[in-house]
Design a protein around this motif. Structure first.
Motif, PDB file in Angstrom:
ATOM      1  N   GLN A 101       0.857  -1.176   0.000  1.00  0.00           N
ATOM      2  CA  GLN A 101       0.000   0.000   0.000  1.00  0.00           C
ATOM      3  C   GLN A 101       0.904   1.241   0.000  1.00  0.00           C
ATOM      4  OE1 GLN A 101       0.097  -2.498   2.339  1.00  0.00           O
ATOM      5  NE2 GLN A 101      -1.883  -2.696   3.374  1.00  0.00           N
ATOM      6  N   LEU A 102       0.589   2.186  -0.857  1.00  0.00           N
ATOM      7  CA  LEU A 102       1.406   3.387  -1.005  1.00  0.00           C
ATOM      8  C   LEU A 102       0.827   4.489  -0.138  1.00  0.00           C
ATOM      9  CD1 LEU A 102       3.871   4.131  -2.908  1.00  0.00           C
ATOM     10  CD2 LEU A 102       2.189   5.446  -4.217  1.00  0.00           C
ATOM     11  N   GLU A 103       1.650   5.064   0.719  1.00  0.00           N
ATOM     12  CA  GLU A 103       1.171   6.086   1.652  1.00  0.00           C
ATOM     13  C   GLU A 103       1.849   7.418   1.389  1.00  0.00           C
ATOM     14  OE1 GLU A 103       1.363   7.225   6.403  1.00  0.00           O
ATOM     15  OE2 GLU A 103       1.347   5.119   5.829  1.00  0.00           O
ATOM     16  N   LEU A 104       1.051   8.475   1.324  1.00  0.00           N
ATOM     17  CA  LEU A 104       1.579   9.828   1.373  1.00  0.00           C
ATOM     18  C   LEU A 104       1.431  10.335   2.796  1.00  0.00           C
ATOM     19  CD1 LEU A 104       2.657  12.465   0.062  1.00  0.00           C
ATOM     20  CD2 LEU A 104       0.259  13.149  -0.222  1.00  0.00           C
ATOM     21  N   SER A 105       2.547  10.629   3.442  1.00  0.00           N
ATOM     22  CA  SER A 105       2.533  11.300   4.739  1.00  0.00           C
ATOM     23  C   SER A 105       2.791  12.768   4.462  1.00  0.00           C
ATOM     24  CB  SER A 105       3.608  10.716   5.664  1.00  0.00           C
ATOM     25  OG  SER A 105       3.346   9.360   5.938  1.00  0.00           O
ATOM     26  N   GLY A 106       1.741  13.559   4.523  1.00  0.00           N
ATOM     27  CA  GLY A 106       1.828  14.939   4.091  1.00  0.00           C
ATOM     28  C   GLY A 106       2.640  15.817   5.028  1.00  0.00           C
ATOM     29  N   ALA A 107       3.085  16.929   4.476  1.00  0.00           N
ATOM     30  CA  ALA A 107       3.820  17.916   5.265  1.00  0.00           C
ATOM     31  C   ALA A 107       2.888  18.587   6.269  1.00  0.00           C
ATOM     32  CB  ALA A 107       4.424  18.965   4.329  1.00  0.00           C
TER      33      ALA A 107
END
Length: 458
Positions: A101-107
């Motif tokens: 699963q691809l995760e974006l951990s945002g700024a």
């Protein structure tokens, strides 16, 4: 799941150092930020299969996707020479969950408008890379088609340790690792008292958030009897590190009480020199005394504590900020809606006061019952004289007023309340996303989940 914490070799001298680590997260309101994380299932357009790490003649892999994103300014992060994540110089990261699963951990951002722009830019970059590779991405709470045995494992050291330990603590831990996706938001607090108010509000209302975002009704191509199967999975993952934290509602709740909780959560690992040392089931209290079997004679650092805190998975998790963790993955509009929901409730003093009044007589047992029933019934869950759907309309009204008082405008002069519209529609109809999918499955999809991948892909 969190990546290793930034190295911090400061030795832990006493329990007071662990309390101080949490206290260091206190910030004045003008410094409060919004960090949004969301996960997606990656699949091949050719046959809808989940991606292996390495691609080949049979199709692309997750590594290919990471390599493609490097063209947009993302920097590689390696573990033992293997590309396992990307970082952005302006903040944020792209990481891999155990099943790819691809995760974006945002700024950490100031407004939800900025979160929306960040999410949109990320998806546009992904769309370009994925179209070249023949990859699709979809936001769901649980993989609707493929059995656990057909999900490839990603090459990260901590996952190997968890893979061995999870089945000793519950029956669904490996499903949590391999087949679930979530969206969460990370929020700040001003003081210990402010943290307590926010964690109590978050824990009480997390079942409502689960219901509004419920989006995981299928397992291996068939209805599974749940509306949020992802949420149900956490009830049989590991009782030592999951749940609704009833102690948070007791007198004396604060940073030290949460430290005591974390000291009672068994360890998974210690990270040393780029390697994960298996400490599964061992005690951080013993580590404090230099008696950890995995590292005899060694005492922990602050970095070890920061890593250990990431291995608890309650519905709201305390770090040097608060993580709201209770919702299924979903499409773009509901990613942006999550920070709007919680910011409207928790970042406005009046709204937080109103939430406090709403939940002041809710008991921990009632919250635990909601937590148990919501995965099956979502907004139809009975609660006091009505249903959770009745509470949803009231809570969304509080959140909308809170966002309006924040008055953070975009370039078109719109405030952040626009991001709640999708939730208001769900609450007014009483139909969560999973119910829409089930209706399509029994109707125009003719008993197949395959159209879900095409109709709801990013």
């Amino acid at each position: 799941m969190s990546a290793p914490s930034k190295p911090n070799a400061q030795p832990v001298e006493s329990k007071a150092d662990l309390v101080a680590w949490f206290e260091a997260g206190c910030k004045p309101p003008e410094q409060w930020r919004i960090g949004t994380e969301h996960e997606k299932l990656a699949f091949t357009l050719r046959d809808l299969r989940p991606l292996p790490y390495e691609g080949g003649t049979e199709g692309p892999g997750i590594r290919d996707l990471l390599e493609g994103l490097k063209a947009y300014g993302w920097r590689p992060v390696e573990e033992a020479g293997t590309l396992i994540a990307l970082s952005c110089p302006t903040g944020g990261s792209v990481t891999l969950e155990p099943g790819g699963q691809l995760e974006l951990s945002g700024a950490p951002l100031e407004t939800i408008h900025q979160t929306c722009a960040e999410t949109t830019g990320h998806h546009l970059n992904l769309k370009t890379v994925c179209s070249e590779l023949g990859i699709g991405l979809i936001g769901l709470g649980f993989n609707p088609k493929w059995p656990r045995a057909e999900i490839p494992w990603m090459p990260k050291g901590r996952y190997a340790i968890m893979r061995r330990h999870m089945p000793t603590r519950g029956t669904l831990g490996l499903d949590m690792m391999l087949r679930t996706c979530t969206v969460q938001v990370n929020l700040d607090f001003e003081s210990e008292a402010d943290m307590v108010r926010k964690i109590r509000a978050g824990l009480a209302l997390q079942p409502l958030a689960t219901a509004l975002w419920a989006n995981s009704p299928f397992t291996e191509g068939r209805p599974n009897g749940f509306l949020s199967y992802r949420s149900h999975i956490w009830t049989d993952t590991d009782p030592d590190r999951c749940g609704t934290l009833p102690f948070a509602f007791e007198t004396g709740m604060g940073f030290e009480r949460y430290v005591d909780y974390m000291l009672d959560v068994p360890m998974y690992f210690v990270h040393r020199d780029g390697q994960y040392i298996d400490a599964a089931g061992q005690s951080f209290r013993d580590f404090l005394d230099g008696r950890l079997p995995a590292l005899p004679g060694e005492r922990p650092t602050i970095g070890d504590w920061a890593d250990h805190v990431t291995t608890a998975f309650p519905e709201v998790r305390l770090k040097t900020y608060l993580e709201m963790r209770g919702t299924d993955g979903g499409p773009w509009s509901r990613i942006c809606a999550l920070p709007a929901f919680w910011v409207g409730l928790l970042y406005d003093t009046t709204a937080l006061d109103e939430v406090g009044q709403l939940i002041r007589r809710w008991t921990p047992d009632e919250i635990a019952t909601l937590r148990e029933q919501v995965p099956v019934q979502a907004l139809h869950t009975p609660f006091r004289a009505g249903t959770l759907g009745d509470v949803a309309l009231e809570v969304l009204d509080i959140a909308r007023r809170g966002l309006a008082r924040r008055a953070r405008l975009n370039s078109q002069g719109r405030d952040e309340t626009c991001f709640l519209d999708v939730l208001t529609e769900i609450a007014e109809t009483g139909r969560c996303p999973a119910e829409e999918h089930l209706e399509s499955f029994h109707g125009r999809w003719n008993g197949s989940v395959d159209p879900l991948f095409l109709e709801y892909a990013y």
